[in-house]
Design an enzyme around this catalytic site. Structure first.
Site, PDB file in Angstrom:
ATOM      1  N   GLY A  16     -11.357-132.076  -9.499  1.00  0.00           N
ATOM      2  CA  GLY A  16     -11.184-133.356  -8.829  1.00  0.00           C
ATOM      3  C   GLY A  16      -9.876-133.527  -8.079  1.00  0.00           C
ATOM      4  N   GLY A  61      -8.592-130.863  -6.345  1.00  0.00           N
ATOM      5  CA  GLY A  61      -8.544-129.724  -5.440  1.00  0.00           C
ATOM      6  C   GLY A  61      -8.769-130.080  -3.981  1.00  0.00           C
ATOM      7  NE  ARG A  88      -6.750-125.083 -14.796  1.00  0.00           N
ATOM      8  CZ  ARG A  88      -6.473-123.809 -14.509  1.00  0.00           C
ATOM      9  NH1 ARG A  88      -6.387-122.918 -15.484  1.00  0.00           N
ATOM     10  NH2 ARG A  88      -6.272-123.439 -13.265  1.00  0.00           N
ATOM     11  CG  ASP A 144     -25.682-123.676   2.563  1.00  0.00           C
ATOM     12  OD1 ASP A 144     -24.812-124.198   3.294  1.00  0.00           O
ATOM     13  OD2 ASP A 144     -26.235-122.603   2.842  1.00  0.00           O
ATOM     14  CG  HIS A 145     -21.271-127.618   4.084  1.00  0.00           C
ATOM     15  ND1 HIS A 145     -20.641-126.451   3.710  1.00  0.00           N
ATOM     16  CD2 HIS A 145     -21.066-127.755   5.412  1.00  0.00           C
ATOM     17  CE1 HIS A 145     -20.073-125.909   4.770  1.00  0.00           C
ATOM     18  NE2 HIS A 145     -20.308-126.678   5.822  1.00  0.00           N
ATOM     19  CE  LYS A 173     -22.876-128.406   9.667  1.00  0.00           C
ATOM     20  NZ  LYS A 173     -21.912-129.429  10.062  1.00  0.00           N
ATOM     21  CG  ASP A 205     -16.887-118.318   3.745  1.00  0.00           C
ATOM     22  OD1 ASP A 205     -17.012-119.005   2.722  1.00  0.00           O
ATOM     23  OD2 ASP A 205     -16.323-118.731   4.775  1.00  0.00           O
ATOM     24  CG  HIS A 208     -23.228-121.778   5.834  1.00  0.00           C
ATOM     25  ND1 HIS A 208     -23.534-122.535   4.723  1.00  0.00           N
ATOM     26  CD2 HIS A 208     -21.882-121.858   5.972  1.00  0.00           C
ATOM     27  CE1 HIS A 208     -22.429-123.036   4.217  1.00  0.00           C
ATOM     28  NE2 HIS A 208     -21.418-122.637   4.948  1.00  0.00           N
TER      29      HIS A 208
END
Length: 486
Positions: A9, A11, A42, A171-172, A176, A229, A234
């Protein structure tokens, strides 16, 4: 009531994407009245300090509209809390359990914005502390594994504690708006279906280019690379939606069943084929938008002699009746000439031109689906230019979604968060999808690891190595921008 617990949270992903998306959903009335948001990390901080960081993230990254007021922000912060969590400390999870309501009487969403090495320890602790009841769901971020074997090991370990329908592999790109419009474009328009096959389509190009470098992620990126990546998730997800057969209905598993069939049908490369049908590159110093930029090996956190690829081009093939013989060209890279994400369907040339030489230098009909920076669908046709005689030129039928609709544009992470809260798995990756994608990528990775000479360099601000142009040219094709510039 819905409780949202964000591991990681404090990051970078939480700050840039997840918190702004959550706040946007709140501003637009999409969260429960009794919604509670817990940041978990943490670091030993309290609620007040975490709220300050949430407020700063919203101020810096939120695209909130005119509904945003100090009163709205205060109301959101009032439902925001923090809990100190170490994935391997039982007492921390006991404290989390005492802080949130019973998981059997409320919807609980656990979002794991952490490294994949923490996925299983966190879920194990959640299970042992009885925090993953029937109404609990767990979102896991990519990368899920480094290859097919490690991905299967993680998935098998997660399935010890969770049912498949409780696991939301995000997977963002699937969130879309235009990606979902692909489904509507393909399966709600009758005229396209008869053309959507090897008889009429010459090739398909799917390209995602970024102008940015690795930014502050040098160490992470150098252990990942463009193939893991971008391609493994994607690009292969976009390919599967473009190439899938019509599902029997719009239910999540009906759609995902068809997508996984495409991934299984992808032709797996031999080492010789990898050399002929893939290109990998790494950017060197150049200029982007007129600004000088350093090369990849000079980026912070990147070893001086790194062999990690920042560019990938692949000539993929699908071994089934619809697509046999149609190349699918995949391309992605950092420090490219422009930021864009496009899917181009290149149709075959007409069998015979009654207009003689007027037709020869024109590109065939094509359908261009733009995902970013703007969302649009463009169909390129041939028409006569005004004046004497018949001289043909390209004309474009353009559907600009920003102009076509006044409805609010929902960002990808906001849509996916809400889908996860509502239990809709359509836009999340299923276990067998992930496995099939890794099975396709693994032979490429293995061959590259044994080929120290295969990495090309390209100037930052260009369209990648010259070899990627040759990949298409040897089959009579070119990337879209090359045709325009040529």
């Amino acid at each position: 009531m819905t409780t949202f617990v964000l591991f990681g949270g404090t990051g970078d992903l939480a700050k840039r994407k997840i918190i702004p998306a959550l706040y946007s959903a709140f501003l637009n009335g999409r969260l429960d009245k009794n919604f509670a948001f817990y940041g978990a990390a943490r670091e030993q901080i309290g609620d007040d300090e975490f709220r300050k960081r949430v407020s700063a993230a919203i101020a810096q990254y939120s695209k909130a509209d005119v509904l945003n007021t100090p009163e709205k922000l205060d109301a959101f912060l009032a439902m925001t809390f923090y809990t100190k969590i170490d994935a391997r400390v039982d007492a921390d999870f006991a404290q989390l359990k005492s802080s949130i309501a019973s998981p059997d009487t409320q919807s609980t969403l656990f979002y794991l914005a952490t490294g994949p090495d923490l996925f299983v320890p966190i879920v194990k602790q959640l299970s042992e502390h009885q925090l993953v009841g029937k109404l609990a769901r767990v979102v896991v971020e990519k990368p899920l594994g480094r290859d097919a074997t490690s991905a299967r090991e993680i998935n098998q370990a997660l399935r010890v504690y969770l049912q498949e329908n409780q696991i939301y592999r995000i997977d963002h790109y699937l969130g879309k708006e235009m990606v979902q419009n692909l489904l509507a474009l393909r399966f709600a328009n009758l005229f396209l279906e008869p053309l959507w096959n090897r008889t009429w389509i010459k090739d398909v190009q799917i390209s995602i280019s970024e102008q940015v470098g690795v930014e502050s992620r040098g160490d992470f990126y150098d252990h990942t690379g463009a193939l893991r990546d971008m391609v493994q998730n994607h690009l292969l997800q976009l390919l599967s939606i473009v190439a899938m057969e019509p599902p029997v209905n719009s239910a999540p598993d009906s759609i995902r069943d068809e997508k996984v069939k495409v991934l299984h049908a992808l032709h797996k490369f031999t080492p010789d084929e990898v050399a002929k049908k893939t290109v990998r590159g790494q950017y060197r110093a150049g200029a982007v938008d007129g600004q000088a930029v350093i090369g990849y090996q000079n980026e912070p956190g990147v070893p001086a002699h790194s062999r990690t690829e920042t560019f990938v081009a692949i000539r993929a093939e699908i071994d089934n009746w619809r697509w046999a013989g149609v190349p699918f060209y995949l391309r992605t890279g950092k420090r490219m000439a422009s930021r864009s994400a496009e899917i181009t369907i290149n149709f075959k040339q007409i069998p015979y031109s009654i207009f003689g030489g007027n037709q020869r230098n024109l590109r065939s009909n094509r359908l261009v689906i733009s995902l970013q920076p703007e969302e649009s669908v463009e169909l390129f046709l041939k028409a006569k230019e005004p004046g004497e005689g018949i001289r043909l030129s390209d004309v474009m039928l353009n559907l600009d979604f920003a102009e076509a609709s006044t409805s609010r544009r929902v960002e990808a992470y906001e849509r996916l968060l809400l889908d996860a809260m509502h239990g809709d798995l359509t836009l999340f990756v299923r276990d067998d999808e992930l496995s099939a994608a890794w099975d396709y990528v693994d032979p490429i990775m293995t061959t590259w690891q044994n080929d120290a000479e295969g990495l090309k360099s390209y100037i930052a601000g260009s369209w990648g190595p010259a070899a990627s142009s040759y990949l298409l040219a040897q089959h009579g094709s070119s990337w879209g921008e090359e045709f325009v510039e040529g």
